[in-house]
Design an enzyme around this catalytic site. Structure first.
Site, PDB file in Angstrom:
ATOM      1  N   TYR A 253       7.497   8.356  -7.038  1.00  0.00           N
ATOM      2  CA  TYR A 253       7.657   7.811  -5.682  1.00  0.00           C
ATOM      3  C   TYR A 253       8.453   8.785  -4.804  1.00  0.00           C
ATOM      4  CZ  TYR A 253       8.748   4.112  -2.203  1.00  0.00           C
ATOM      5  OH  TYR A 253       8.877   3.348  -1.062  1.00  0.00           O
TER       6      TYR A 253
ATOM      7  N   SER B 116       9.990   6.632   3.424  1.00  0.00           N
ATOM      8  CA  SER B 116      11.057   5.869   2.767  1.00  0.00           C
ATOM      9  C   SER B 116      12.341   6.684   2.864  1.00  0.00           C
ATOM     10  CB  SER B 116      10.702   5.663   1.288  1.00  0.00           C
ATOM     11  OG  SER B 116      11.802   5.152   0.567  1.00  0.00           O
TER      12      SER B 116
HETATM   13  P1  NAD Z   1       3.904  -4.439  -0.339  1.00  0.00           P
HETATM   14  O1  NAD Z   1       3.660  -4.394  -1.812  1.00  0.00           O
HETATM   15  O2  NAD Z   1       4.328  -5.702   0.292  1.00  0.00           O
HETATM   16  O3  NAD Z   1       2.631  -3.898   0.436  1.00  0.00           O
HETATM   17  C1  NAD Z   1       1.874  -2.815  -0.042  1.00  0.00           C
HETATM   18  C2  NAD Z   1       0.534  -2.837   0.642  1.00  0.00           C
HETATM   19  O4  NAD Z   1      -0.238  -1.726   0.126  1.00  0.00           O
HETATM   20  C3  NAD Z   1      -0.282  -4.104   0.347  1.00  0.00           C
HETATM   21  O5  NAD Z   1      -0.978  -4.484   1.507  1.00  0.00           O
HETATM   22  C4  NAD Z   1      -1.249  -3.634  -0.723  1.00  0.00           C
HETATM   23  O6  NAD Z   1      -2.447  -4.407  -0.762  1.00  0.00           O
HETATM   24  C5  NAD Z   1      -1.518  -2.228  -0.256  1.00  0.00           C
HETATM   25  N1  NAD Z   1      -2.111  -1.390  -1.291  1.00  0.00           N
HETATM   26  C6  NAD Z   1      -1.676  -1.155  -2.539  1.00  0.00           C
HETATM   27  N2  NAD Z   1      -2.541  -0.367  -3.198  1.00  0.00           N
HETATM   28  C7  NAD Z   1      -3.546  -0.105  -2.330  1.00  0.00           C
HETATM   29  C8  NAD Z   1      -4.749   0.644  -2.413  1.00  0.00           C
HETATM   30  N3  NAD Z   1      -5.104   1.287  -3.531  1.00  0.00           N
HETATM   31  N4  NAD Z   1      -5.548   0.706  -1.319  1.00  0.00           N
HETATM   32  C9  NAD Z   1      -5.225   0.040  -0.194  1.00  0.00           C
HETATM   33  N5  NAD Z   1      -4.105  -0.682  -0.055  1.00  0.00           N
HETATM   34  C10 NAD Z   1      -3.278  -0.757  -1.113  1.00  0.00           C
HETATM   35  O7  NAD Z   1       4.976  -3.282  -0.090  1.00  0.00           O
HETATM   36  P2  NAD Z   1       5.894  -2.910   1.175  1.00  0.00           P
HETATM   37  O8  NAD Z   1       7.299  -3.000   0.715  1.00  0.00           O
HETATM   38  O9  NAD Z   1       5.472  -3.608   2.401  1.00  0.00           O
HETATM   39  O10 NAD Z   1       5.570  -1.346   1.281  1.00  0.00           O
HETATM   40  C11 NAD Z   1       4.821  -0.799   2.337  1.00  0.00           C
HETATM   41  C12 NAD Z   1       5.208   0.673   2.459  1.00  0.00           C
HETATM   42  O11 NAD Z   1       6.593   0.764   2.808  1.00  0.00           O
HETATM   43  C13 NAD Z   1       5.014   1.464   1.179  1.00  0.00           C
HETATM   44  O12 NAD Z   1       4.517   2.752   1.468  1.00  0.00           O
HETATM   45  C14 NAD Z   1       6.426   1.563   0.630  1.00  0.00           C
HETATM   46  O13 NAD Z   1       6.597   2.693  -0.182  1.00  0.00           O
HETATM   47  C15 NAD Z   1       7.215   1.674   1.925  1.00  0.00           C
HETATM   48  N6  NAD Z   1       8.623   1.327   1.794  1.00  0.00           N
HETATM   49  C16 NAD Z   1       9.001   0.080   1.347  1.00  0.00           C
HETATM   50  C17 NAD Z   1      10.358  -0.188   1.241  1.00  0.00           C
HETATM   51  C18 NAD Z   1      10.847  -1.524   0.778  1.00  0.00           C
HETATM   52  O14 NAD Z   1      12.062  -1.619   0.499  1.00  0.00           O
HETATM   53  N7  NAD Z   1      10.025  -2.551   0.689  1.00  0.00           N
HETATM   54  C19 NAD Z   1      11.304   0.784   1.575  1.00  0.00           C
HETATM   55  C20 NAD Z   1      10.870   2.015   2.013  1.00  0.00           C
HETATM   56  C21 NAD Z   1       9.527   2.274   2.118  1.00  0.00           C
END
Ligand code: NAD
Length: 274
Positions: A169, A156
């Site tokens: 986080y 991130s």
């Molecule tokens: P999201 O909530 O859409 O997806 C999260 C995924 O993680 C889902 O598939 C969920 O089922 C899975 N998950 C959660 N707990 C779990 C567990 N215990 N075991 C297995 N799977 C599990 O979120 P996203 O925004 O797509 O985030 C994905 C990644 O990208 C994360 O690591 C997040 O920190 C990172 N990220 C997101 C953003 C953003 O703005 N959305 C920005 C930077 C980084």
């Protein structure tokens, strides 16, 4: 056992040189699903992972599977190292190898440190950070033996800079960004690259959930959170898209990226240029 491994329809796999086997954790939603789609579109076999309704996951798996890509699902809980080990073993049994590892599963909580739930802190560190280590721990030996591997952690912008109220986080993402350096050094002479992608805000369920939490933590409206907190950090004033993060990750998994290793790549609308 909490895990399941759903097989695609039986079919002979064509073992073209560039056809790889990938695991993308947290790929039932958001960015992970986008990355899984991009890797499957590139002709790689992909194992999905994550939480969710089994019927919806199976529908997603079926849509991604094609004549050129086999797509499976394993429900390993990223909180549980023994299930991560089972996931890796299940992929080896199904596909024979693991070439591409994308630790992406993540959760978030927004709260001032003095109010932060300490059990929630443990969960955030385990899923966002420790799970990436366990995946590398279980896959690097075989990657070294085969002389090819890709590790792309979805970190991130919060792995590079901080925001208030995201202590767990920010700590976990900085940890993942650090991990890619050690893995790059350990893999360098074995055809393995290790990188981290560092997205700014992407409008996925993870971010949508933070909007009311941030509004409560800061005492402002949800509209003000989008305008003055989330997009205030991104000079372009636009959300990054899932497809953009997926394309960058797929590139890092390609042969063209073999000399890109040890990098933490912002894809954040200029946020970390501040
Ligand atoms: P999201 O909530 O859409 O997806 C999260 C995924 O993680 C889902 O598939 C969920 O089922 C899975 N998950 C959660 N707990 C779990 C567990 N215990 N075991 C297995 N799977 C599990 O979120 P996203 O925004 O797509 O985030 C994905 C990644 O990208 C994360 O690591 C997040 O920190 C990172 N990220 C997101 C953003 C953003 O703005 N959305 C920005 C930077 C980084």
């Amino acid at each position: 056992m909490a895990t399941t491994f759903l097989r695609t329809s039986p079919r002979e796999r064509t073992l073209a040189m560039t056809r790889r086997t990938a695991i993308v954790t947290g790929s039932t939603s958001g960015i992970g699903l986008g990355i899984a789609r991009a890797l499957a579109s590139a002709g790689h076999d992909v194992t999905l992972n994550g939480l969710g309704d089994p019927a919806e996951i199976e529908a997603t798996r079926a849509v991604l599977a094609s004549d050129t890509a086999d797509v499976a699902f394993h429900g390993a809980d990223m909180l549980k190292p023994e299930e991560i080990a089972e996931l890796v073993e299940a992929i080896r049994e199904r596909f024979g190898k693991v070439d591409i590892v994308v630790p992406n599963a993540g959760i978030q909580t927004v709260a001032p440190i003095e109010d932060f739930d300490s059990a929630r802190f443990d969960l955030i560190v385990a899923i966002n950070m420790a799970a990436a280590w366990h995946l590398a721990h279980r896959t690097f030996g075989a990657m070294k033996a085969q002389g090819w591997g890709r590790f792309v952690a979805v970190a991130s912008a919060h792995g590079l800079v901080a925001s208030p109220y995201k202590s767990a986080y920010v700590m976990a993402k900085h940890g993942v960004v650090g991990l890619r350096k050690t893995l790059a050094l350990e893999g360098a002479e074995h055809g393995i690259t290790a990188n981290a992608v560092c997205p700014g805000y992407v409008l996925t369920p993870l971010v949508e959930k933070q909007i009311p939490e941030t509004a409560a933590a800061r005492g402002i409206s949800e509209e003000a959170v989008k305008r003055d907190v989330l997009l205030a950090a991104q000079p372009t004033k636009q959300f990054v898209t899932v497809e953009q993060v997926a394309a960058l990750t797929a590139f890092l998994c390609s042969d063209a990226a073999e000399q890109m290793t040890g990098a933490a790549l912002p894809i954040d609308g200029g946020w970390t240029a501040h």
